[in-house]
Structures are given as structure tokens and as C-alpha cells.
Enzyme design. Structure first.
Site, PDB file in Angstrom:
ATOM      1  N   SER A  60      21.652  78.811  32.023  1.00  0.00           N
ATOM      2  CA  SER A  60      20.836  78.535  33.210  1.00  0.00           C
ATOM      3  C   SER A  60      21.426  79.175  34.462  1.00  0.00           C
ATOM      4  O   SER A  60      22.634  79.414  34.557  1.00  0.00           O
ATOM      5  CB  SER A  60      20.704  77.023  33.427  1.00  0.00           C
ATOM      6  OG  SER A  60      20.214  76.404  32.264  1.00  0.00           O
TER       7      SER A  60
HETATM    8  N1  SAM Z   1      22.563  74.002  29.155  1.00  0.00           N
HETATM    9  C1  SAM Z   1      22.533  75.322  28.655  1.00  0.00           C
HETATM   10  C2  SAM Z   1      23.665  76.181  29.190  1.00  0.00           C
HETATM   11  O1  SAM Z   1      24.391  75.718  30.084  1.00  0.00           O
HETATM   12  O2  SAM Z   1      23.838  77.289  28.691  1.00  0.00           O
HETATM   13  C3  SAM Z   1      21.188  75.946  28.897  1.00  0.00           C
HETATM   14  C4  SAM Z   1      20.636  76.493  27.625  1.00  0.00           C
HETATM   15  S1  SAM Z   1      19.011  77.061  27.508  1.00  0.00           S
HETATM   16  C5  SAM Z   1      18.291  77.153  29.094  1.00  0.00           C
HETATM   17  C6  SAM Z   1      18.204  75.685  26.731  1.00  0.00           C
HETATM   18  C7  SAM Z   1      18.708  75.306  25.374  1.00  0.00           C
HETATM   19  O3  SAM Z   1      17.917  74.229  24.890  1.00  0.00           O
HETATM   20  C8  SAM Z   1      18.616  76.406  24.320  1.00  0.00           C
HETATM   21  O4  SAM Z   1      19.874  76.640  23.776  1.00  0.00           O
HETATM   22  C9  SAM Z   1      17.646  75.837  23.273  1.00  0.00           C
HETATM   23  O5  SAM Z   1      17.952  76.201  21.950  1.00  0.00           O
HETATM   24  C10 SAM Z   1      17.835  74.351  23.493  1.00  0.00           C
HETATM   25  N2  SAM Z   1      16.722  73.522  23.004  1.00  0.00           N
HETATM   26  C11 SAM Z   1      15.384  73.736  23.094  1.00  0.00           C
HETATM   27  N3  SAM Z   1      14.704  72.731  22.524  1.00  0.00           N
HETATM   28  C12 SAM Z   1      15.645  71.850  22.051  1.00  0.00           C
HETATM   29  C13 SAM Z   1      15.575  70.616  21.358  1.00  0.00           C
HETATM   30  N4  SAM Z   1      14.409  70.031  21.011  1.00  0.00           N
HETATM   31  N5  SAM Z   1      16.740  69.998  21.034  1.00  0.00           N
HETATM   32  C14 SAM Z   1      17.943  70.540  21.367  1.00  0.00           C
HETATM   33  N6  SAM Z   1      18.068  71.702  22.019  1.00  0.00           N
HETATM   34  C15 SAM Z   1      16.935  72.354  22.365  1.00  0.00           C
END
Ligand code: SAM
Length: 210
Positions: A60
Site C-alpha cells: 500500500s
Molecule cells: N497490507 C499489505 C502490505 O502492507 O503490503 C497490503 C497488501 S495488498 C494492498 C492486499 C492484500 O490483501 C493482498 O496481498 C491480497 O492477496 C490480500 N487479500 C485479498 N483478499 C483477501 C482475503 N479474503 N483474505 C486475506 N487476504 C486477502
């Protein structure tokens, strides 16, 4: 480009954009964001921008990490925090020193394992990770003082609301792919209070695990 000067410049930019929580700003300054991205992108890691981390996902934007973290911090204790969407592990690294215990859930196993390694390198021992569909939360460990989701569902999952303690806060993007509302929900004795903080653009929250 990972020098103290570039980190200081990022912090000044976040301050110009309205982030005033000094604890959060100092964590952004001192947390090595470059270790959470591929080496080829390290030189861009202190730009205020989201960057690709593989598997179609992103780390992010620092402004959004700071905004969400400050929103959770400003309204109560952070003993037990749940993150949905571990991704690179960067948001969990920012939450770690501010929280008693961070529980973070990711649906893409290779991302989770990479995040585990990076958080281990930083010796952040109060972060527990799980490979799972986080839209279900982590019911065995509920209730949480704070829940942060870093992927956007079209609607707030009921299961996350159910896992908030009284006084607990949930910050997350909600809406269709493209532009979403960044919302802050607070559970009170009477029900749920809702506040829109910003417009954001997150990857979608998807079901199932990979
Ligand atoms: N917090 C992260 C960082 O600091 O890098 C941001 C990662 S990205 C914007 C969002 C993440 O949410 C992705 O890695 C994606 O795979 C995960 N994601 C999406 N849907 C999800 C779900 N239902 N359960 C767990 N993770 C999920």
C-alpha cells in the site's frame, strides 16, 4: 535511494498531506520499506506510491498506511489487532510496535511466507500470520480492539463486524474496483458508528485461498 534523506522527504510529504500523528510518522521514517519490495524496486520504496509485490498485489501507499494506522490509534487501545491482507508484511510491521499482538491473514501463500521472512528479519515477534480467507476474520481469537483490511470488499463482511470488541474500530476500503470509500467503523454499546475518511483505490478482497 533508501537513504535517511529519502525517508525524511517521505515523512515531510505525509505531513504536508495532513498526517500529524508523530508515533506513526516516526515508524514510517524508521521502518525499512525497501526490504518489503523486490530489490529492483528498492530505489522507489520511499516514494509515496503503491508498488507491485507479485501475484497481482501491491504494497500500500505510505500515505494510506499512515492514515489507516493513525485512525485506529487515535480512538482507543490496540492490544489485539487483526489485519486482513498481509501482502508484503509492511503494514503489519508498522502496527507491530503500536500493538500488543498483531494477527494478520493472507490468502496467497507465497506472499505470506515472504512476509513471514521479512518480519522475522526485523525481529517483530508479536506478529502472528495465517494462510486463510480473511473475510472470515480469525474467529477463535476474537474479539479484536482493532481490525484493518487492506483489500476492498463491496460490502463490509458481517464476520469482521462480529469480531470487534465494544469500543473496537474497523478501518477498511469498501466499494467496487477502482475508487472506494475508506471507512472507520466503531462498535459502541448501542451499535456501529460509521465515518468516511477518504477516497482510496485498493485491490479487491477475494474469497478462497491460493
Ligand atoms: N497490507 C499489505 C502490505 O502492507 O503490503 C497490503 C497488501 S495488498 C494492498 C492486499 C492484500 O490483501 C493482498 O496481498 C491480497 O492477496 C490480500 N487479500 C485479498 N483478499 C483477501 C482475503 N479474503 N483474505 C486475506 N487476504 C486477502
Amino acid at each position: 535511494m533508501t537513504s535517511q534523506r529519502t525517508r525524511d522527504r517521505l515523512v515531510r510529504r505525509l505531513q504536508d498531506e495532513g498526517i500529524s500523528n508523530m508515533q506513526v510518522l516516526e515508524l514510517i521514517r524508521n521502518t525499512p520499506r525497501h526490504i518489503f519490495v523486490d530489490e529492483a524496486l528498492a530505489s522507489r520504496s520511499y516514494e509515496d506510491t503503491a508498488l507491485p509485490i507479485g501475484h497481482g498485489q501491491t504494497i500500500s501507499q505510505p500515505y494510506v498506511v499512515a492514515r489507516m494506522t493513525a485512525a485506529l490509534l487515535e480512538s482507543g487501545p490496540m492490544n489485539k489487532v487483526l489485519e486482513v491482507g498481509t501482502g508484503s508484511g509492511y503494514q503489519a510491521a508498522i502496527l507491530s510496535p503500536l500493538s500488543g499482538q498483531v494477527y494478520s491473514v493472507e490468502r496467497i501463500q507465497p506472499l505470506l511466507e515472504q512476509a513471514r521472512m521479512r518480519l522475522g528479519e526485523l525481529l517483530l515477534r508479536n506478529v502472528r500470520l495465517k494462510h486463510s480467507d480473511g473475510s472470515w476474520g480469525w474467529p477463535e481469537l476474537a474479539p479484536f480492539d482493532a481490525i484493518i483490511a487492506t483489500a476492498a470488499p463491496e460490502q463490509v463482511p458481517e464476520s469482521l463486524l462480529d469480531q470487534l470488541a465494544i469500543g473496537g474500530r474497523l478501518v477498511m476500503p469498501v466499494g467496487p474496483p477502482g475508487v472506494q470509500d475508506l471507512i472507520l467503523l466503531t462498535r459502541t454499546e448501542e451499535g456501529i458508528e460509521r465515518k468516511v475518511l477518504d477516497k482510496v483505490s485498493f485491490v479487491p478482497m477475494l474469497g478462497g485461498v491460493l
